[in-house]
Design an enzyme around this catalytic site. Structure first.
Site, PDB file in Angstrom:
ATOM      1  CG  ASP A  70      -0.375  -0.608   2.448  1.00  0.00           C
ATOM      2  OD1 ASP A  70       0.878  -0.978   2.554  1.00  0.00           O
ATOM      3  OD2 ASP A  70      -1.180  -0.952   3.355  1.00  0.00           O
TER       4      ASP A  70
ATOM      5  CD  GLU B 190      -3.627   3.943   6.803  1.00  0.00           C
ATOM      6  OE1 GLU B 190      -4.654   3.847   7.511  1.00  0.00           O
ATOM      7  OE2 GLU B 190      -2.523   3.621   7.165  1.00  0.00           O
TER       8      GLU B 190
END
Length: 382
Positions: A73, A132
């Site tokens: 990520d 997130e």
């Protein structure tokens, strides 16, 4: 191959320029620049028009029997950094407080190795935006990104852990991370003068009763051997002390180790809302949004192979870990593809998401080496 010094330089550059979910334009440009300097003979780089900050890299295997996926990520958090480091964030109010700069650097180190040492199996690297928030993994899947040769037979990914020694690998069979659901509860009654409560319908009282009743869900509706968390972090109501609030809003989060548990908690929150509406003669809307943040449930067969390899590798400090209530949208991809998520220890006294989080950079090279070794072991496996 990128050495430890080069990897640390990459990580520090990434750390200085963090970007929020779906806005990782400079980050993805830098990632593609680094990859562009690798040997290209076995590589194919792919971008997605509808998800422009995502980057995929296909590594052609010499004698492929499977396609192994590796995900990292790339987004950061809306946190103002207070580490005082020379290379701390230059983007105000934004920080890699969850260590995604470490994740990206490790992934680039692994990819660099296989760009120079052709793997036996095909590999697909997914540099994913929006972990997130905005569930980037789910977005990519729904866009049909993982089709054809880009479809992994198995998927792997890591998350850094400040509570584990630098460079150690942690994992477990079963659920590694909880699934998460956002909860928004809106209560509508009738405002009025503080001196005449009988002419109003006070939503501060109704909201308080809703919160109190929800406290019994985990203690009385969930198997005590399992775990669940319900946290309300925000309650908004009213404008001034002598006016009864006719509306209130509660915002919170649910965490559960299985999807079944999360769905049970969801149903209880809705039922309590219906009860409050009847009891107080008001309107109660319970909005639940899970998106792509499903529990990170590791595939039993692949995870056993992963753990056995790490435990028997004398170059790896392996630690069997307990499940964590943190959330991760890799859980969505693990519900679509078999795979394993694991921890990389980064040893820090500050916790994930804190403004002083400072992972030890010695973990990077150790992580790269351990994962390369595992992938090569996996490719030699039938």
């Amino acid at each position: 191959m990128l050495d430890s010094k080069a990897l640390i330089e990459i990580r520090r550059h990434l750390h200085q320029f963090p970007e929020l979910a779906l806005k990782e334009y400079a980050t993805s440009k830098y990632i593609r620049h680094i990859i562009g300097n690798f040997k290209q003979e076995y590589l194919e780089i792919r971008t997605i028009e509808q998800l422009p900050t995502a980057t995929l890299v296909y590594v052609k295997g010499s004698n492929p029997k499977r396609t192994i996926g590796y995900r990292c990520d790339i987004d950061a958090l809306p946190v103002t950094e207070k580490t005082g480091l020379d290379y701390q964030s230059k983007n105000d109010g934004c920080m890699h407080a969850c260590g995604h700069d470490i994740h990206m650097t490790v992934a680039l180190g692994i990819l660099n190795y296989f760009s120079e040492h052709q793997p036996k199996d095909n590999l697909v690297f997914f540099f994913q935006p929006a972990e997130e928030s905005e569930n980037g993994g789910k977005l990519a899947y729904e866009l049909g990104v993982f089709e054809g040769k880009w479809c992994p037979d198995e998927f792997y990914g890591l998350h850094d852990n400040p509570q584990l020694p630098a460079g150690s690998i942690g994992c477990r069979l079963g659920t590694l991370f909880a699934g998460t659901t956002e909860v928004n509860v809106t209560l509508k009654g009738k405002g009025g003068h503080a001196a005449y409560p009988q002419l109003a319908n006070d939503m501060v009282v109704a909201a308080s009763e809703y919160i109190n009743q929800v406290q019994t869900v985990v203690s009385r509706s969930i198997d005590p051997i399992q775990s669940g968390v319900i946290t309300f972090g925000k309650l908004s109501a009213g404008t001034i002390r002598n006016v009864i609030a006719g509306e209130a809003r509660i915002e919170g989060t649910i965490r559960g180790l299985t999807q079944t548990m999360i769905e049970k908690i969801d149903s209880r929150l809705k039922a309590i809302g219906q009860g409050i509406a009847i009891s107080f003669g008001c309107e109660v809307e319970v909005e639940l949004n899970q998106g792509g943040y499903l529990p990170v449930e590791n595939n039993p067969e692949l995870t056993k192979k992963f753990i056995d390899f790490m435990q028997n590798n004398n170059q790896v400090d392996f630690i069997e870990t307990a499940p964590a209530m943190t959330g991760e949208d890799f859980g969505y991809l693990l519900h679509k593809f078999p795979g394993t998520m694991f921890w990389l220890g980064v040893e820090d006294s500050s916790q994930l998401h804190s403004d002083t989080f400072t992972p030890k950079e010695a973990s990077i090279s150790k992580g790269v080496k351990a994962i390369i070794q595992f992938i090569e072991f996996r490719m030699s496996n039938k």
